[in-house]
Design a protein around this motif. Sequence first.
Motif, PDB file in Angstrom:
ATOM      1  N   THR A  39      30.801   5.210  -1.377  1.00 30.22           N
ATOM      2  CA  THR A  39      29.581   4.590  -0.853  1.00 30.22           C
ATOM      3  C   THR A  39      28.339   5.389  -1.231  1.00 30.22           C
ATOM      4  O   THR A  39      27.255   4.825  -1.322  1.00 30.22           O
ATOM      5  N   SER A  40      28.499   6.685  -1.459  1.00 34.20           N
ATOM      6  CA  SER A  40      27.340   7.487  -1.834  1.00 34.20           C
ATOM      7  C   SER A  40      27.039   7.411  -3.332  1.00 34.20           C
ATOM      8  O   SER A  40      25.962   7.794  -3.768  1.00 34.20           O
ATOM      9  N   GLN A  41      27.994   6.912  -4.118  1.00 34.08           N
ATOM     10  CA  GLN A  41      27.802   6.806  -5.571  1.00 34.08           C
ATOM     11  C   GLN A  41      27.526   5.377  -6.023  1.00 34.08           C
ATOM     12  O   GLN A  41      27.157   5.148  -7.167  1.00 34.08           O
ATOM     13  N   GLY A  42      27.706   4.423  -5.129  1.00 31.45           N
ATOM     14  CA  GLY A  42      27.533   3.016  -5.483  1.00 31.45           C
ATOM     15  C   GLY A  42      26.133   2.526  -5.203  1.00 31.45           C
ATOM     16  O   GLY A  42      25.502   2.912  -4.220  1.00 31.45           O
ATOM     17  N   CYS A  43      25.627   1.662  -6.061  1.00 33.54           N
ATOM     18  CA  CYS A  43      24.293   1.091  -5.889  1.00 33.54           C
ATOM     19  C   CYS A  43      24.359  -0.065  -4.893  1.00 33.54           C
ATOM     20  O   CYS A  43      25.159  -0.993  -5.062  1.00 33.54           O
ATOM     21  N   ALA A  50      28.774   5.301 -10.102  1.00 28.93           N
ATOM     22  CA  ALA A  50      28.829   6.404 -11.068  1.00 28.93           C
ATOM     23  C   ALA A  50      28.374   7.687 -10.394  1.00 28.93           C
ATOM     24  O   ALA A  50      27.468   7.666  -9.552  1.00 28.93           O
ATOM     25  N   LYS A  51      29.020   8.805 -10.751  1.00 30.75           N
ATOM     26  CA  LYS A  51      28.589  10.100 -10.231  1.00 30.75           C
ATOM     27  C   LYS A  51      27.140  10.387 -10.612  1.00 30.75           C
ATOM     28  O   LYS A  51      26.400  11.000  -9.867  1.00 30.75           O
ATOM     29  N   ALA A  52      26.751   9.930 -11.790  1.00 27.66           N
ATOM     30  CA  ALA A  52      25.395  10.180 -12.281  1.00 27.66           C
ATOM     31  C   ALA A  52      24.319   9.502 -11.439  1.00 27.66           C
ATOM     32  O   ALA A  52      23.137   9.841 -11.564  1.00 27.66           O
ATOM     33  N   ASN A  53      24.707   8.560 -10.571  1.00 29.83           N
ATOM     34  CA  ASN A  53      23.741   7.908  -9.678  1.00 29.83           C
ATOM     35  C   ASN A  53      23.176   8.875  -8.646  1.00 29.83           C
ATOM     36  O   ASN A  53      22.189   8.556  -7.993  1.00 29.83           O
ATOM     37  N   ARG A  54      23.830  10.025  -8.482  1.00 30.54           N
ATOM     38  CA  ARG A  54      23.384  11.028  -7.507  1.00 30.54           C
ATOM     39  C   ARG A  54      22.935  12.288  -8.234  1.00 30.54           C
ATOM     40  O   ARG A  54      23.694  13.231  -8.393  1.00 30.54           O
ATOM     41  N   PRO A  55      21.677  12.330  -8.711  1.00 35.92           N
ATOM     42  CA  PRO A  55      21.213  13.511  -9.426  1.00 35.92           C
ATOM     43  C   PRO A  55      21.142  14.758  -8.549  1.00 35.92           C
ATOM     44  O   PRO A  55      21.227  15.876  -9.050  1.00 35.92           O
ATOM     45  N   ASN A  56      20.989  14.563  -7.241  1.00 40.75           N
ATOM     46  CA  ASN A  56      21.030  15.679  -6.295  1.00 40.75           C
ATOM     47  C   ASN A  56      21.476  15.163  -4.933  1.00 40.75           C
ATOM     48  O   ASN A  56      21.771  13.978  -4.774  1.00 40.75           O
ATOM     49  N   GLN A  57      21.517  16.038  -3.947  1.00 41.21           N
ATOM     50  CA  GLN A  57      22.064  15.714  -2.632  1.00 41.21           C
ATOM     51  C   GLN A  57      21.338  14.562  -1.933  1.00 41.21           C
ATOM     52  O   GLN A  57      21.962  13.730  -1.299  1.00 41.21           O
ATOM     53  N   SER A  58      20.020  14.500  -2.054  1.00 38.00           N
ATOM     54  CA  SER A  58      19.264  13.522  -1.269  1.00 38.00           C
ATOM     55  C   SER A  58      18.777  12.313  -2.059  1.00 38.00           C
ATOM     56  O   SER A  58      18.247  11.376  -1.470  1.00 38.00           O
ATOM     57  N   THR A  59      18.968  12.311  -3.360  1.00 38.05           N
ATOM     58  CA  THR A  59      18.419  11.239  -4.190  1.00 38.05           C
ATOM     59  C   THR A  59      19.512  10.330  -4.734  1.00 38.05           C
ATOM     60  O   THR A  59      20.541  10.792  -5.198  1.00 38.05           O
ATOM     61  N   GLU A  69      16.489   5.198  -4.069  1.00 35.06           N
ATOM     62  CA  GLU A  69      16.327   5.261  -2.617  1.00 35.06           C
ATOM     63  C   GLU A  69      16.919   6.576  -2.133  1.00 35.06           C
ATOM     64  O   GLU A  69      17.649   7.246  -2.863  1.00 35.06           O
ATOM     65  N   HIS A  70      16.614   6.947  -0.908  1.00 28.76           N
ATOM     66  CA  HIS A  70      17.242   8.137  -0.330  1.00 28.76           C
ATOM     67  C   HIS A  70      18.753   7.885  -0.315  1.00 28.76           C
ATOM     68  O   HIS A  70      19.210   6.794   0.039  1.00 28.76           O
ATOM     69  N   ALA A  71      19.523   8.873  -0.695  1.00 29.66           N
ATOM     70  CA  ALA A  71      20.970   8.716  -0.841  1.00 29.66           C
ATOM     71  C   ALA A  71      21.643   8.276   0.453  1.00 29.66           C
ATOM     72  O   ALA A  71      22.562   7.440   0.422  1.00 29.66           O
ATOM     73  N   ASP A  72      21.216   8.807   1.585  1.00 27.30           N
ATOM     74  CA  ASP A  72      21.835   8.426   2.859  1.00 27.30           C
ATOM     75  C   ASP A  72      21.556   6.966   3.210  1.00 27.30           C
ATOM     76  O   ASP A  72      22.425   6.272   3.748  1.00 27.30           O
ATOM     77  N   VAL A  73      20.350   6.503   2.927  1.00 28.18           N
ATOM     78  CA  VAL A  73      20.001   5.107   3.215  1.00 28.18           C
ATOM     79  C   VAL A  73      20.822   4.175   2.327  1.00 28.18           C
ATOM     80  O   VAL A  73      21.362   3.160   2.797  1.00 28.18           O
ATOM     81  N   ILE A  79      27.894   0.868   3.357  1.00 28.39           N
ATOM     82  CA  ILE A  79      28.833   0.822   4.476  1.00 28.39           C
ATOM     83  C   ILE A  79      28.609  -0.439   5.301  1.00 28.39           C
ATOM     84  O   ILE A  79      29.564  -1.125   5.691  1.00 28.39           O
ATOM     85  N   ALA A  80      27.350  -0.782   5.548  1.00 28.42           N
ATOM     86  CA  ALA A  80      27.040  -1.992   6.317  1.00 28.42           C
ATOM     87  C   ALA A  80      27.542  -3.238   5.595  1.00 28.42           C
ATOM     88  O   ALA A  80      28.125  -4.135   6.221  1.00 28.42           O
ATOM     89  N   THR A  81      27.359  -3.285   4.287  1.00 31.33           N
ATOM     90  CA  THR A  81      27.829  -4.432   3.506  1.00 31.33           C
ATOM     91  C   THR A  81      29.348  -4.546   3.569  1.00 31.33           C
ATOM     92  O   THR A  81      29.891  -5.640   3.762  1.00 31.33           O
ATOM     93  N   ARG A  82      30.030  -3.417   3.429  1.00 36.31           N
ATOM     94  CA  ARG A  82      31.496  -3.443   3.522  1.00 36.31           C
ATOM     95  C   ARG A  82      31.935  -3.887   4.912  1.00 36.31           C
ATOM     96  O   ARG A  82      32.931  -4.603   5.060  1.00 36.31           O
ATOM     97  N   GLY A  83      31.217  -3.459   5.926  1.00 40.25           N
ATOM     98  CA  GLY A  83      31.545  -3.857   7.291  1.00 40.25           C
ATOM     99  C   GLY A  83      31.439  -5.358   7.480  1.00 40.25           C
ATOM    100  O   GLY A  83      32.294  -5.979   8.111  1.00 40.25           O
ATOM    101  N   VAL A  84      30.391  -5.961   6.931  1.00 39.15           N
ATOM    102  CA  VAL A  84      30.204  -7.409   7.039  1.00 39.15           C
ATOM    103  C   VAL A  84      31.328  -8.138   6.307  1.00 39.15           C
ATOM    104  O   VAL A  84      31.896  -9.100   6.823  1.00 39.15           O
TER     105      VAL A  84
END
Length: 96
Positions: A39-43, A50-59, A69-73, A79-84
């Motif tokens: 979920t942190s690597q998916g758009c 892709a791992k490259a989607n996360r250039p750093n911890q917060s981006t 967007e902020h990585a956590d958002v 996660i919300a989409t998967r939940g639905v």
Amino acid sequence: MCNWPATRSRHRRPTPGQYIAYKAARAGLALVHVDPAYTSQGCSTCGHIAKANRPNQSTFRCTSCGFAEHADVNAARNIATRGVVDWAAVSLPNAA
């Protein structure tokens, strides 16, 4: 005190997942468990993973569509989409 049932061992604390499930059941709410994998690597816009989607911890910056967007958002949206989707599969098992 957290109102965890007295029938449980007073020496063993519930895991956060057990506690959330307990509280949801007490409130009469359904709980959907979502696999957090990737979920942190998916758009959240185009779905590219892709791992490259996360250039750093917060981006988060999608290497496919350019969405940023902020990585956590972004992960929370995934996660919300998967939940639905999971909720629909459980609620409407015969829907095609």
